[in-house]
Design a protein around this motif. Structure first.
Motif, PDB file in Angstrom:
ATOM      1  N   PHE A 319       0.821  -1.214   0.000  1.00  0.00           N
ATOM      2  CA  PHE A 319       0.000   0.000   0.000  1.00  0.00           C
ATOM      3  C   PHE A 319       0.855   1.266   0.000  1.00  0.00           C
ATOM      4  O   PHE A 319       0.453   2.288  -0.548  1.00  0.00           O
ATOM      5  CB  PHE A 319      -0.941   0.009   1.207  1.00  0.00           C
ATOM      6  N   VAL A 320       2.010   1.193   0.627  1.00  0.00           N
ATOM      7  CA  VAL A 320       2.863   2.384   0.734  1.00  0.00           C
ATOM      8  C   VAL A 320       4.027   2.357  -0.258  1.00  0.00           C
ATOM      9  O   VAL A 320       4.890   3.223  -0.216  1.00  0.00           O
ATOM     10  CB  VAL A 320       3.407   2.542   2.176  1.00  0.00           C
ATOM     11  N   LEU A 321       4.031   1.367  -1.162  1.00  0.00           N
ATOM     12  CA  LEU A 321       5.109   1.261  -2.145  1.00  0.00           C
ATOM     13  C   LEU A 321       5.305   2.537  -2.967  1.00  0.00           C
ATOM     14  O   LEU A 321       6.453   2.930  -3.219  1.00  0.00           O
ATOM     15  CB  LEU A 321       4.841   0.068  -3.071  1.00  0.00           C
ATOM     16  N   PRO A 322       4.232   3.238  -3.394  1.00  0.00           N
ATOM     17  CA  PRO A 322       4.452   4.458  -4.184  1.00  0.00           C
ATOM     18  C   PRO A 322       5.313   5.500  -3.486  1.00  0.00           C
ATOM     19  O   PRO A 322       5.950   6.329  -4.149  1.00  0.00           O
ATOM     20  CB  PRO A 322       3.030   4.978  -4.424  1.00  0.00           C
ATOM     21  N   TRP A 323       5.339   5.472  -2.172  1.00  0.00           N
ATOM     22  CA  TRP A 323       6.115   6.470  -1.429  1.00  0.00           C
ATOM     23  C   TRP A 323       7.447   5.917  -0.930  1.00  0.00           C
ATOM     24  O   TRP A 323       8.291   6.662  -0.458  1.00  0.00           O
ATOM     25  CB  TRP A 323       5.287   6.988  -0.256  1.00  0.00           C
ATOM     26  N   LEU A 324       7.641   4.602  -1.029  1.00  0.00           N
ATOM     27  CA  LEU A 324       8.919   4.007  -0.628  1.00  0.00           C
ATOM     28  C   LEU A 324       9.955   4.113  -1.741  1.00  0.00           C
ATOM     29  O   LEU A 324      11.144   4.283  -1.469  1.00  0.00           O
ATOM     30  CB  LEU A 324       8.719   2.531  -0.252  1.00  0.00           C
ATOM     31  N   ASP A 325       9.509   4.015  -2.977  1.00  0.00           N
ATOM     32  CA  ASP A 325      10.420   4.116  -4.117  1.00  0.00           C
ATOM     33  C   ASP A 325      10.706   5.592  -4.389  1.00  0.00           C
ATOM     34  O   ASP A 325       9.835   6.341  -4.818  1.00  0.00           O
ATOM     35  CB  ASP A 325       9.794   3.448  -5.340  1.00  0.00           C
ATOM     36  N   THR A 326      11.946   6.011  -4.160  1.00  0.00           N
ATOM     37  CA  THR A 326      12.301   7.430  -4.264  1.00  0.00           C
ATOM     38  C   THR A 326      12.825   7.825  -5.644  1.00  0.00           C
ATOM     39  O   THR A 326      13.118   8.995  -5.877  1.00  0.00           O
ATOM     40  CB  THR A 326      13.372   7.780  -3.212  1.00  0.00           C
ATOM     41  N   SER A 327      12.958   6.877  -6.550  1.00  0.00           N
ATOM     42  CA  SER A 327      13.486   7.190  -7.877  1.00  0.00           C
ATOM     43  C   SER A 327      12.455   7.959  -8.700  1.00  0.00           C
ATOM     44  O   SER A 327      11.253   7.683  -8.638  1.00  0.00           O
ATOM     45  CB  SER A 327      13.882   5.914  -8.621  1.00  0.00           C
ATOM     46  N   LYS A 328      12.918   8.911  -9.482  1.00  0.00           N
ATOM     47  CA  LYS A 328      12.039   9.673 -10.366  1.00  0.00           C
ATOM     48  C   LYS A 328      11.845   8.974 -11.711  1.00  0.00           C
ATOM     49  O   LYS A 328      11.020   9.404 -12.517  1.00  0.00           O
ATOM     50  CB  LYS A 328      12.614  11.078 -10.586  1.00  0.00           C
ATOM     51  N   VAL A 329      12.614   7.901 -11.940  1.00  0.00           N
ATOM     52  CA  VAL A 329      12.486   7.113 -13.173  1.00  0.00           C
ATOM     53  C   VAL A 329      11.530   5.962 -12.904  1.00  0.00           C
ATOM     54  O   VAL A 329      11.731   5.189 -11.973  1.00  0.00           O
ATOM     55  CB  VAL A 329      13.861   6.580 -13.631  1.00  0.00           C
ATOM     56  N   ARG A 330      10.496   5.865 -13.709  1.00  0.00           N
ATOM     57  CA  ARG A 330       9.491   4.829 -13.468  1.00  0.00           C
ATOM     58  C   ARG A 330      10.003   3.435 -13.824  1.00  0.00           C
ATOM     59  O   ARG A 330       9.992   2.529 -13.003  1.00  0.00           O
ATOM     60  CB  ARG A 330       8.222   5.132 -14.271  1.00  0.00           C
ATOM     61  N   SER A 331      10.412   3.255 -15.067  1.00  0.00           N
ATOM     62  CA  SER A 331      10.718   1.924 -15.580  1.00  0.00           C
ATOM     63  C   SER A 331      12.099   1.438 -15.143  1.00  0.00           C
ATOM     64  O   SER A 331      13.093   2.153 -15.259  1.00  0.00           O
ATOM     65  CB  SER A 331      10.638   1.928 -17.106  1.00  0.00           C
ATOM     66  N   MET A 332      12.150   0.204 -14.637  1.00  0.00           N
ATOM     67  CA  MET A 332      13.434  -0.398 -14.273  1.00  0.00           C
ATOM     68  C   MET A 332      14.239  -0.791 -15.505  1.00  0.00           C
ATOM     69  O   MET A 332      15.389  -1.224 -15.373  1.00  0.00           O
ATOM     70  CB  MET A 332      13.214  -1.611 -13.375  1.00  0.00           C
ATOM     71  N   ARG A 333      13.652  -0.657 -16.678  1.00  0.00           N
ATOM     72  CA  ARG A 333      14.389  -0.895 -17.914  1.00  0.00           C
ATOM     73  C   ARG A 333      15.605   0.028 -17.998  1.00  0.00           C
ATOM     74  O   ARG A 333      16.622  -0.319 -18.609  1.00  0.00           O
ATOM     75  CB  ARG A 333      13.449  -0.657 -19.104  1.00  0.00           C
ATOM     76  N   TYR A 334      15.514   1.197 -17.370  1.00  0.00           N
ATOM     77  CA  TYR A 334      16.598   2.178 -17.399  1.00  0.00           C
ATOM     78  C   TYR A 334      17.301   2.289 -16.045  1.00  0.00           C
ATOM     79  O   TYR A 334      18.027   3.246 -15.807  1.00  0.00           O
ATOM     80  CB  TYR A 334      16.051   3.546 -17.824  1.00  0.00           C
ATOM     81  N   ARG A 335      17.066   1.309 -15.166  1.00  0.00           N
ATOM     82  CA  ARG A 335      17.687   1.298 -13.842  1.00  0.00           C
ATOM     83  C   ARG A 335      18.375  -0.057 -13.646  1.00  0.00           C
ATOM     84  O   ARG A 335      17.765  -1.004 -13.130  1.00  0.00           O
ATOM     85  CB  ARG A 335      16.641   1.538 -12.762  1.00  0.00           C
ATOM     86  N   PRO A 336      19.644  -0.194 -14.061  1.00  0.00           N
ATOM     87  CA  PRO A 336      20.317  -1.508 -14.048  1.00  0.00           C
ATOM     88  C   PRO A 336      20.353  -2.167 -12.666  1.00  0.00           C
ATOM     89  O   PRO A 336      20.087  -3.371 -12.553  1.00  0.00           O
ATOM     90  CB  PRO A 336      21.737  -1.188 -14.536  1.00  0.00           C
ATOM     91  N   PHE A 395      13.735  -5.345   0.188  1.00  0.00           N
ATOM     92  CA  PHE A 395      13.531  -4.821  -1.164  1.00  0.00           C
ATOM     93  C   PHE A 395      12.658  -3.574  -1.129  1.00  0.00           C
ATOM     94  O   PHE A 395      12.949  -2.572  -1.797  1.00  0.00           O
ATOM     95  CB  PHE A 395      12.895  -5.893  -2.043  1.00  0.00           C
ATOM     96  N   PHE A 396      11.591  -3.604  -0.338  1.00  0.00           N
ATOM     97  CA  PHE A 396      10.671  -2.475  -0.281  1.00  0.00           C
ATOM     98  C   PHE A 396      11.146  -1.368   0.661  1.00  0.00           C
ATOM     99  O   PHE A 396      11.042  -0.179   0.333  1.00  0.00           O
ATOM    100  CB  PHE A 396       9.282  -2.950   0.177  1.00  0.00           C
ATOM    101  N   VAL A 397      11.662  -1.748   1.816  1.00  0.00           N
ATOM    102  CA  VAL A 397      11.930  -0.774   2.880  1.00  0.00           C
ATOM    103  C   VAL A 397      13.337  -0.184   2.796  1.00  0.00           C
ATOM    104  O   VAL A 397      13.563   0.960   3.217  1.00  0.00           O
ATOM    105  CB  VAL A 397      11.703  -1.431   4.263  1.00  0.00           C
ATOM    106  N   VAL A 398      14.293  -0.931   2.235  1.00  0.00           N
ATOM    107  CA  VAL A 398      15.682  -0.471   2.196  1.00  0.00           C
ATOM    108  C   VAL A 398      16.171  -0.251   0.766  1.00  0.00           C
ATOM    109  O   VAL A 398      16.630   0.842   0.410  1.00  0.00           O
ATOM    110  CB  VAL A 398      16.613  -1.473   2.914  1.00  0.00           C
ATOM    111  N   ILE A 399      16.059  -1.265  -0.068  1.00  0.00           N
ATOM    112  CA  ILE A 399      16.684  -1.228  -1.395  1.00  0.00           C
ATOM    113  C   ILE A 399      16.074  -0.147  -2.295  1.00  0.00           C
ATOM    114  O   ILE A 399      16.801   0.695  -2.849  1.00  0.00           O
ATOM    115  CB  ILE A 399      16.599  -2.607  -2.069  1.00  0.00           C
ATOM    116  N   LEU A 400      14.739  -0.151  -2.453  1.00  0.00           N
ATOM    117  CA  LEU A 400      14.112   0.833  -3.338  1.00  0.00           C
ATOM    118  C   LEU A 400      14.329   2.275  -2.858  1.00  0.00           C
ATOM    119  O   LEU A 400      14.650   3.156  -3.673  1.00  0.00           O
ATOM    120  CB  LEU A 400      12.619   0.530  -3.500  1.00  0.00           C
ATOM    121  N   PRO A 401      14.173   2.572  -1.557  1.00  0.00           N
ATOM    122  CA  PRO A 401      14.430   3.948  -1.120  1.00  0.00           C
ATOM    123  C   PRO A 401      15.880   4.394  -1.340  1.00  0.00           C
ATOM    124  O   PRO A 401      16.130   5.532  -1.760  1.00  0.00           O
ATOM    125  CB  PRO A 401      14.082   3.918   0.375  1.00  0.00           C
ATOM    126  N   VAL A 402      16.842   3.500  -1.077  1.00  0.00           N
ATOM    127  CA  VAL A 402      18.254   3.866  -1.218  1.00  0.00           C
ATOM    128  C   VAL A 402      18.648   3.977  -2.689  1.00  0.00           C
ATOM    129  O   VAL A 402      19.346   4.924  -3.087  1.00  0.00           O
ATOM    130  CB  VAL A 402      19.150   2.853  -0.482  1.00  0.00           C
TER     131      VAL A 402
END
Length: 428
Positions: A319-336, A395-402
């Motif tokens: 439910f809170v995933l939209p606010w945990l991911d701090t990247s401004k790039v949506r697609s992981m296609r461009y996030r190795p 993955f949700f709480v540490v990796i995506l925000p960092v």
């Protein structure tokens, strides 16, 4: 919107109806809808889910006409449906296999949404409504699994409902309310049958809300780049994507039909073809395959309340995933880096499902032999599940925000049109 004219009633009847009940306009606006021109087949699972949901509702209504929600008659009524009711041999497996097919499609749909960042602004509400639908699906599927009243149905209901007793102060009251008494019995079966019948219509309502929420910001796309020019970046949903979705639906239904006609019992537990017996406990109680990752998380924590919180928290974090991911790039296609961690995340979810199906004391692999007892030693499925549960949350709480703060993404296309044509300069 340029290039996509609104509905223009032609005949007198259409004009009369449009002024009073614009249902034709609603259908037109739904299907003649500007859709990014670069959507791939991962986007077809929304349509697949809609078809499977309607199949579940229709077959469920028919089965409810013959099912008897009574502990002495439920098991026999399911056998009666399969043996004596016209086309019952097909309808009952369609409903049972359909549940598995629906969860398979929804997991692919959710993984796609995470990979391509479909939960990011301005689609947060769209994502949250989808998670609510998933929660209701889990509740509906669990209650439906209880209805055949086999051994796994009865003991699964006993184990899962007992989890609520772990909550302090209110736990026992909630458990007894679910049971309708002091044990899983006839009132429990009646309550679960009633809720299992009603909840799919609540899901249908939320699906309509989900589609409505989709039409406001529009579809995301594999590049994650927003629509900049409607005429160049989009195509009308019909006929371009109705044909594409239709082809994918036919392919998916071929898999569905293969299970219904040739392997109708392959996805069910053998013990559930034994009549429920409160005096005989199965040696290994397991839920349906689509709950196994959460079951593994539940068993990974030695404390009962901690296990329950961990299991429910695995869904709550979505439910809170939209606010945990701090990247401004949506697609992981461009996030190795994000892509790498996502692949590990998918493997972790599959591994949790594997661990949930095994006994906690079984070994994932053998590393040696105990000198004193001669028994094999190695990594048990209990510790395997604990490691994967930690990664799931990390993955949700540490990796995506960092990662959103430290990762340098690749260059993205200037527009959706340019990504399709693979030409023109690119921007960071």
């Amino acid at each position: 919107m340029s290039g996509y004219p609104g509905y223009d009633p032609k005949s007198g009847f259409e004009k009369w109806l449009d002024a009073r009940l614009p249902i034709i306009r609603l259908g037109y606006d739904t299907f003649i809808f500007p859709t990014p021109r670069n959507l791939n087949y991962w986007w077809t699972f929304g349509g697949i889910l809609a078809v499977i949901l309607m199949s579940q509702i229709i077959t469920g209504i028919i089965l409810a006409m013959h099912y008897v929600p009574h502990v002495d008659l439920a098991f026999d009524s399911v056998q009666h449906i399969k043996r004596d009711v016209n086309f019952g041999w097909m309808l009952q497996p369609m409903h049972a296999v359909g549940a598995s097919m629906m969860f398979l499609a929804v997991y692919i749909h959710m993984f796609r949404g995470i990979y391509y960042g479909s939960y990011k602004s301005p689609r947060e509400v769209l994502w949250i409504v989808g998670v609510v639908i998933y929660l209701l699906m889990m509740a509906t599927g669990f209650m439906g699994y209880v209805l055949p009243w086999g051994q796994m149905s009865f003991w699964g209901a006993t184990v899962i409902t007992n989890l609520f007793s772990a909550f302090p102060l209110i736990g026992e009251s909630i458990t007894q309310w679910l049971w309708g008494g002091f044990a899983v019995d006839d009132p429990t079966l009646n309550r679960f049958f009633s809720l299992h019948f009603v909840l799919p219509f609540a899901i249908l309502g939320l699906v309509i809300l989900h589609v409505w929420a989709l039409h406001v910001p529009g579809n995301n796309n594999p590049t994650g780049v927003s629509v900049k020019n409607v005429d160049k970046d989009t195509l009308p949903f019909h006929p371009y994507y109705t044909v594409k979705d239709g082809f994918a639906i036919v392919v998916f239904l071929m898999v569905f039909v293969a299970f219904v006609f040739f392997m109708p019992d392959a996805l069910n537990h053998p013990d559930n073809y034994i009549r429920a017996n409160p005096l005989v406990t199965p040696p290994h109680i397991v839920p349906e395959w689509y709950y196994l990752p959460f079951y593994a998380m539940l068993r990974a924590v030695p404390n009962k309340l901690g296990g329950v919180i961990t299991m429910f928290g695995a869904i709550a974090v979505l439910f809170v995933l939209p606010w945990l991911d701090t990247s401004k790039v949506r697609s992981m296609r461009y996030r190795p880096l994000a892509k790498l961690f996502f692949i590990i995340f998918v493997l972790a979810c599959v591994g949790l499902g594997w661990a949930g199906a095994k006994s906690p004391t079984d070994l994932v692999f053998v590393t040696g032999t105990d000198a004193a007892t001669g028994a094999p030693t190695g990594l048990s499925f209990l510790w395997f599940a604990r490691i994967l549960t930690l990664y799931y949350y990390a993955f949700f709480v540490v990796i995506l925000p960092v990662l959103g703060l430290v990762e340098k993404p690749k260059d993205r296309p200037e527009s959706i049109e340019k990504s399709v044509l693979k030409s023109a300069p690119k921007e960071a």
